[in-house]
Design a protein around this motif. Structure first.
Motif, PDB file in Angstrom:
ATOM      1  N   ARG A  73       0.810  -1.228   0.000  1.00 51.01           N
ATOM      2  CA  ARG A  73       0.000   0.000   0.000  1.00 51.01           C
ATOM      3  C   ARG A  73       0.839   1.272   0.000  1.00 51.01           C
ATOM      4  N   GLY A  74       2.095   1.181   0.464  1.00 50.21           N
ATOM      5  CA  GLY A  74       2.959   2.361   0.519  1.00 50.21           C
ATOM      6  C   GLY A  74       4.359   1.955   0.913  1.00 50.21           C
ATOM      7  N   SER A  75       5.268   2.899   0.887  1.00 49.31           N
ATOM      8  CA  SER A  75       6.639   2.587   1.275  1.00 49.31           C
ATOM      9  C   SER A  75       6.688   2.244   2.759  1.00 49.31           C
ATOM     10  N   SER A  76       7.774   1.586   3.169  1.00 50.20           N
ATOM     11  CA  SER A  76       7.904   1.130   4.545  1.00 50.20           C
ATOM     12  C   SER A  76       9.340   1.311   5.005  1.00 50.20           C
ATOM     13  N   THR A  77       9.512   1.532   6.312  1.00 46.75           N
ATOM     14  CA  THR A  77      10.853   1.618   6.886  1.00 46.75           C
ATOM     15  C   THR A  77      11.408   0.247   7.224  1.00 46.75           C
ATOM     16  N   ASP A  78      10.574  -0.798   7.132  1.00 47.84           N
ATOM     17  CA  ASP A  78      11.046  -2.150   7.395  1.00 47.84           C
ATOM     18  C   ASP A  78      12.068  -2.561   6.338  1.00 47.84           C
ATOM     19  N   PHE A  83      13.509  -5.217  -0.782  1.00 51.65           N
ATOM     20  CA  PHE A  83      13.252  -6.283  -1.740  1.00 51.65           C
ATOM     21  C   PHE A  83      12.230  -5.826  -2.784  1.00 51.65           C
ATOM     22  N   ILE A  84      11.280  -5.017  -2.359  1.00 48.01           N
ATOM     23  CA  ILE A  84      10.235  -4.510  -3.246  1.00 48.01           C
ATOM     24  C   ILE A  84      10.768  -3.386  -4.126  1.00 48.01           C
ATOM     25  N   SER A  85      11.498  -2.457  -3.518  1.00 48.75           N
ATOM     26  CA  SER A  85      11.953  -1.257  -4.224  1.00 48.75           C
ATOM     27  C   SER A  85      13.220  -1.470  -5.033  1.00 48.75           C
ATOM     28  N   TYR A  86      13.918  -2.572  -4.786  1.00 41.80           N
ATOM     29  CA  TYR A  86      15.209  -2.842  -5.425  1.00 41.80           C
ATOM     30  C   TYR A  86      16.264  -1.796  -5.045  1.00 41.80           C
ATOM     31  N   GLN A  87      16.079  -1.185  -3.901  1.00 39.99           N
ATOM     32  CA  GLN A  87      17.083  -0.250  -3.364  1.00 39.99           C
ATOM     33  C   GLN A  87      17.875  -1.006  -2.292  1.00 39.99           C
ATOM     34  N   HIS A  88      18.651  -1.963  -2.739  1.00 37.13           N
ATOM     35  CA  HIS A  88      19.320  -2.878  -1.823  1.00 37.13           C
ATOM     36  C   HIS A  88      20.368  -2.168  -0.976  1.00 37.13           C
ATOM     37  N   THR A  89      20.588  -2.728   0.211  1.00 37.11           N
ATOM     38  CA  THR A  89      21.584  -2.182   1.127  1.00 37.11           C
ATOM     39  C   THR A  89      22.298  -3.328   1.841  1.00 37.11           C
ATOM     40  N   PRO A  90      23.604  -3.219   2.064  1.00 32.73           N
ATOM     41  CA  PRO A  90      24.333  -4.274   2.782  1.00 32.73           C
ATOM     42  C   PRO A  90      23.961  -4.372   4.253  1.00 32.73           C
ATOM     43  N   SER A  91      23.272  -3.360   4.777  1.00 28.95           N
ATOM     44  CA  SER A  91      22.938  -3.352   6.207  1.00 28.95           C
ATOM     45  C   SER A  91      21.549  -3.916   6.498  1.00 28.95           C
ATOM     46  N   ASN A  92      20.942  -4.598   5.546  1.00 27.86           N
ATOM     47  CA  ASN A  92      19.607  -5.164   5.720  1.00 27.86           C
ATOM     48  C   ASN A  92      19.652  -6.285   6.760  1.00 27.86           C
ATOM     49  N   GLY A 362       3.441  15.204 -19.496  1.00 27.61           N
ATOM     50  CA  GLY A 362       2.760  14.234 -20.344  1.00 27.61           C
ATOM     51  C   GLY A 362       3.390  12.858 -20.373  1.00 27.61           C
ATOM     52  N   ALA A 363       4.417  12.616 -19.551  1.00 30.87           N
ATOM     53  CA  ALA A 363       5.057  11.301 -19.498  1.00 30.87           C
ATOM     54  C   ALA A 363       4.329  10.417 -18.486  1.00 30.87           C
ATOM     55  N   GLN A 364       4.093   9.166 -18.836  1.00 32.83           N
ATOM     56  CA  GLN A 364       3.425   8.263 -17.901  1.00 32.83           C
ATOM     57  C   GLN A 364       4.366   7.917 -16.763  1.00 32.83           C
ATOM     58  N   THR A 365       3.849   7.987 -15.533  1.00 35.92           N
ATOM     59  CA  THR A 365       4.657   7.722 -14.349  1.00 35.92           C
ATOM     60  C   THR A 365       4.124   6.573 -13.503  1.00 35.92           C
ATOM     61  N   ASN A 366       2.853   6.212 -13.683  1.00 27.92           N
ATOM     62  CA  ASN A 366       2.284   5.181 -12.808  1.00 27.92           C
ATOM     63  C   ASN A 366       0.934   4.746 -13.342  1.00 27.92           C
ATOM     64  N   PRO A 538      -0.633  -0.600 -10.440  1.00 24.68           N
ATOM     65  CA  PRO A 538      -0.619   0.381  -9.355  1.00 24.68           C
ATOM     66  C   PRO A 538       0.200  -0.074  -8.153  1.00 24.68           C
ATOM     67  N   GLY A 539       0.800   0.886  -7.488  1.00 24.22           N
ATOM     68  CA  GLY A 539       1.583   0.631  -6.291  1.00 24.22           C
ATOM     69  C   GLY A 539       2.646   1.692  -6.121  1.00 24.22           C
ATOM     70  N   PRO A 540       3.295   1.731  -4.961  1.00 26.53           N
ATOM     71  CA  PRO A 540       4.331   2.736  -4.709  1.00 26.53           C
ATOM     72  C   PRO A 540       5.676   2.410  -5.345  1.00 26.53           C
ATOM     73  N   HIS A 541       5.802   1.204  -5.911  1.00 24.21           N
ATOM     74  CA  HIS A 541       7.037   0.840  -6.602  1.00 24.21           C
ATOM     75  C   HIS A 541       7.190   1.691  -7.862  1.00 24.21           C
ATOM     76  N   ASN A 542       8.352   1.616  -8.487  1.00 21.61           N
ATOM     77  CA  ASN A 542       8.570   2.299  -9.756  1.00 21.61           C
ATOM     78  C   ASN A 542       7.880   1.498 -10.853  1.00 21.61           C
TER      79      ASN A 542
END
Length: 577
Positions: A73-78, A83-92, A362-366, A538-542
């Motif tokens: 439903r939205g972004s999360s601090t968890d 894994f969803i956003s593909y913004q990986h971090t070594p500190s996960n 005019g560019a599609q974003t979501n 639809p979703g908060p992902h890219n």
């Protein structure tokens, strides 16, 4: 010794270590095992199985959240949000848990192997075989998370360190760097084949068996079988060989359609379920009160007041389910839409569709859901009124609906110059702006809200493996035969008439996605075959992003804690780029 215990790879290796509160099984010394080997080995193996419970939680999130079966439903601090956003971090920290638990199983299984000799008794051989199965499975799952897909230069790409038990010289400890993907797979295969040869008992699906090893071997070889465009038919043959072994064992039968639609309610040891080969058994006594919130299913639904209910079936998955008619596919039973007024039997007829979203240039974003109550013209035709903000004011516009398939409830709408197909349904409850398509596949075991025993292998996968590997060999007759075994269980009489080089990859991939959804396979299935993950829904992902199998983000970072632990003992552990 204390320094060793800080290293995740070695933390569970020693049965004489001081980490008693985590691993009480460590009191079982070699002498004590000799006194009663079978009982002692059972206790030691139970320690390995216990580690799978925390392991399977992260394993599910890594495999499923990175795919296209669900949306949040939205972004999360968890930490799972990476894994969803593909913004990986070594500190996960979740990935650190996955790494730790995997190597605890590897370490304890390895040391167990050193304490007994094979061939002493059939009972000892069975326990040894289970240990080999567990170790091989851990290496495979680690490699698919941290190593690149097998078809991409497995000789040079890095897998994970091969550390089979506590090194002999603790004073001059040198741990290896990561082995190649090829060598890591070879280790997994060797262990699984050894386990297959040793195991001899027909245990329930809560324990490793000969068939569990064969099922995992079928999957491992399928991962090695290349892409549809450039297959490795030798490995495809091996996958076929082991899948047939499982099927021909006669130990498992596909559930009939009616029982399959309640598959999630069966425990691995339930006599009514005949399909599960191996699962990580969870029991209700492991949970108390709000603990059910934190199970895998707790993110997918709120049931009996338990669960966050913040992740839903994606529009892409719903479209696949409804392709043959809404609610006709047996796999629809695992998706439970939440409607306005359903508890009071006062549901409201509504039209729902997904619109494109554009930015100021005019560019599609979501994409976004739109739903509105249905109204009837005097001639019985339908229309809706949609209220939107224009220049800071609410403006209501009337839109006529055009029949597309009245029986299935499909209509079209000409909305802002574009025609969209939508569905006549009922007003759904929204979380933020998203309709709540609850997922029950990881909930309701034995009637409890989010009790769930994660599936590792089941019989349906064996038929899907056969379909894929036969297709990669160009044997489309056998491919469609096995694919239809699974398709027609869920859609009687709607099997595919034929497969060929032009459609096999698409149709087999579709059936794997439908059948194995929410079992942590989807993202790996896309990338191992050289595919591109698209999440145009639809979703908060890219939503406009397309992630290719060659993208660096298809693999996870090695946890930084493990990099640091290696550095503290002058060893090297190479990070992923």
């Amino acid at each position: 010794m204390k320094k060793i215990l800080t290293i995740a790879l070695a933390a569970a290796c020693s049965f004489t270590a001081c980490d008693i509160e985590r691993l009480p099984y460590d009191k079982y010394s070699a002498d004590k095992i000799t006194e009663d080997k079978q009982a002692s080995l059972d206790i030691l193996l139970n320690g390995c199985y216990a580690q799978l419970k925390g392991w399977s939680d992260v394993m599910h999130r890594v495999g499923e959240y990175a795919g296209d079966n669900m949306m949040i439903r939205g972004s999360s601090t968890d930490a799972f949000y990476t894994f969803i956003s593909y913004q990986h971090t070594p500190s996960n920290y979740r990935l650190n848990t996955f790494w730790n638990n995997s190597y605890k199983v590897i370490s304890q299984a390895s040391d167990l192997m050193k304490l007994v000799e094979e061939g002493e008794t059939p009972e000892v051989d069975q326990r040894l075989g289970e240990a080999y199965y567990l170790r091989g499975t851990m290496y495979f799952y680690l490699c698919r998370a941290y190593g690149r897909p097998y078809y991409q230069s497995p000789e040079t790409n890095l897998g994970v360190p091969i550390v089979n038990g506590l090194p002999a010289d603790l004073n001059n400890l040198v741990l290896p760097d990561r082995a190649s993907v090829k060598d890591t797979y070879a280790q997994a295969i060797a262990d699984l084949r050894k386990g297959e040869a040793l195991m001899n008992e027909n245990k329930t699906a809560a324990y490793a068996t000969r068939e569990a090893a064969q099922a995992m071997l079928s999957r491992v070889y399928m991962y090695m079988s290349g892409t549809y465009e450039n297959p490795n038919t030798t490995y495809a043959d091996s996958s076929i060989y082991y899948a047939k072994k499982v099927i021909e064992s006669g130990r498992y039968q596909l559930l009939n359609r009616e029982n399959f639609m309640k598959y999630n309610t069966f425990s691995p040891e339930d006599g009514a379920q005949t399909e599960t080969i191996f699962a990580v058994k969870r029991v209700s006594s492991e949970f108390s009160g709000y603990d059910h919130y934190y199970g895998i299913g707790g993110m997918y639904a709120n049931i009996d007041g338990m669960g966050w209910g913040e992740m839903y079936a994606s529009a892409k998955y719903m479209e696949l389910l409804d392709e043959t008619g809404r609610g006709k596919d047996a796999r629809s039973a695992f998706i439970v839409p939440q409607y306005v007024g359903q508890d009071q039997n006062k549901k409201i007829e509504a039209f729902r569709f997904i619109k494109d979203v554009y930015n100021a240039s005019g560019a599609q974003t979501n994409y976004n859901y739109v739903q509105s109550p249905i109204k009837y013209n005097t001639d019985g035709s339908l229309y809706v009124q949609i209220t939107e903000q224009v220049d800071g004011k609410d403006v209501t516009t009337t839109y006529q609906l055009t029949e597309v398939d009245k029986e299935q409830g499909y209509y079209s709408i000409n909305y802002k110059g574009k025609t969209y197909k939508g569905v006549k349904d009922y007003m759904m409850l929204l979380n933020r702006v998203y309709p709540m398509f609850y997922i029950y596949k990881c909930s309701k075991q034995e009637g409890e809200s989010h009790l769930h025993s994660p599936i590792i292998s089941r019989l349906a996968e064996m038929y899907l493996n056969l379909a894929e590997c036969y297709a990669k060999k160009g044997d489309y007759a056998n491919a469609v035969l096995n694919l239809n075994v699974i398709r027609e269980r869920s859609l009687p009489g709607q099997g595919y008439t034929s497969l060929n080089a032009s459609n096999a990859a698409k149709l087999i991939d579709k059936e794997r996605q439908l059948e194995l959804a929410y079992e942590a396979e989807r993202s790996f299935d896309v990338y191992r075959n050289g595919g591109t993950l698209t999440r145009h829904y639809p979703g908060p992902h890219n939503a406009m992003e397309e992630i290719k199998a060659t993208d660096t983000r298809v693999v996870q970072f090695i946890p930084q804690d493990q990099i640091n632990a290696y550095a503290s003992i002058n060893c090297k552990l190479t990070q992923n780029p």
